[in-house]
Design a protein around this motif. Sequence first.
Motif, short mmCIF file in Angstrom:
data_model
loop_
_atom_site.label_atom_id
_atom_site.label_comp_id
_atom_site.label_asym_id
_atom_site.label_seq_id
_atom_site.Cartn_x
_atom_site.Cartn_y
_atom_site.Cartn_z
N ALA A 34 46.41 56.92 41.76
CA ALA A 34 45.67 58.15 41.50
C ALA A 34 46.60 59.30 41.14
CB ALA A 34 44.83 58.52 42.72
N MET A 35 47.84 59.24 41.63
CA MET A 35 48.77 60.32 41.38
C MET A 35 50.19 59.77 41.27
SD MET A 35 49.09 63.67 41.10
CE MET A 35 47.58 64.27 41.85
N ASP A 36 50.89 60.21 40.23
CA ASP A 36 52.30 59.86 40.03
C ASP A 36 53.03 61.15 39.65
OD1 ASP A 36 54.80 58.99 39.31
OD2 ASP A 36 54.13 57.55 37.81
N VAL A 37 53.92 61.60 40.52
CA VAL A 37 54.67 62.83 40.29
C VAL A 37 56.15 62.47 40.20
CG1 VAL A 37 55.15 65.16 41.10
CG2 VAL A 37 52.95 64.09 41.63
N ARG A 38 56.80 62.91 39.13
CA ARG A 38 58.20 62.52 38.88
C ARG A 38 59.12 63.72 38.94
NH1 ARG A 38 62.15 62.25 35.14
NH2 ARG A 38 63.39 60.32 35.02
N TRP A 39 60.28 63.51 39.58
CA TRP A 39 61.35 64.51 39.61
C TRP A 39 62.44 64.12 38.62
CZ3 TRP A 39 57.88 64.30 43.30
CH2 TRP A 39 57.58 65.45 44.05
N ASP A 40 63.27 65.07 38.23
CA ASP A 40 64.34 64.81 37.26
C ASP A 40 65.34 63.78 37.76
OD1 ASP A 40 63.24 66.59 35.49
OD2 ASP A 40 64.50 68.29 36.11
#
Length: 234
Positions: A34-40
């Motif tokens: 439902a949610m995929d959040v990516r950091w650098d």
Amino acid sequence: MHTRKFLIDKLEFLGGEIQEFVPVNMKEQTGVAAMDVRWDTGVHFIIWQTLWRIYYYVMRNDEKISQTFHVGELKNNSSVYIQRLINDIDNGRYDNKLTPRELHLKYVQEKGLTSYMNNTRWNKIFNIICDMEEETGKEMPVMYKCISDIEEPVYYWSVQGDEYLYKSMYKYIEWLKIHPIVCEYEYQGRLMEPKYTCYDYTSLFLEKINAANLHYEYLQQEKACIIYGYRFSE
């Protein structure tokens, strides 16, 4: 999408970038990301939802690097606990945490082990075992040791009866023994010794493994073949 909207409204993703929602239509999937959040740094925060639960965890290089947290259903106070993990990610807690694959490689290097197998070769081995079981109607006795196991296994079991043996764990197998002699016994009553019948499929197994050009060693004393996934470097 209701879960996704709820999370976006309740959470602060700080330095993370919310990835586009990609629906999953594969039958073997029991849920959806439902949610995929990516950091650098390449770290991902994942919310995985099924019909019964919501799970959230941290990933890098498609591998989990945190424990899996879960909630039964989303409530207003659920965001408090989820936000704590997001804060930890943003503060760099997971930037240098090794993935299971990286930990495995580190262990192999530290122990001075050399790899002799890969998934393709292991697949050939287990396909041979499967073929033999179909031909003979008997389950082939096997035994294996993983490189991180402290104790040596003692008893043989079967591939079909091993719930932990799957393709992604092939890389952890230090050695595999196949004992192509199946012994069965028939209960004769309390006052009589059981009747034992043994079926020796050694010739059949050697014929198949030689045809596949796979390296093995024959252990005369155990009457078994051993295939090494790793050995100590010379």
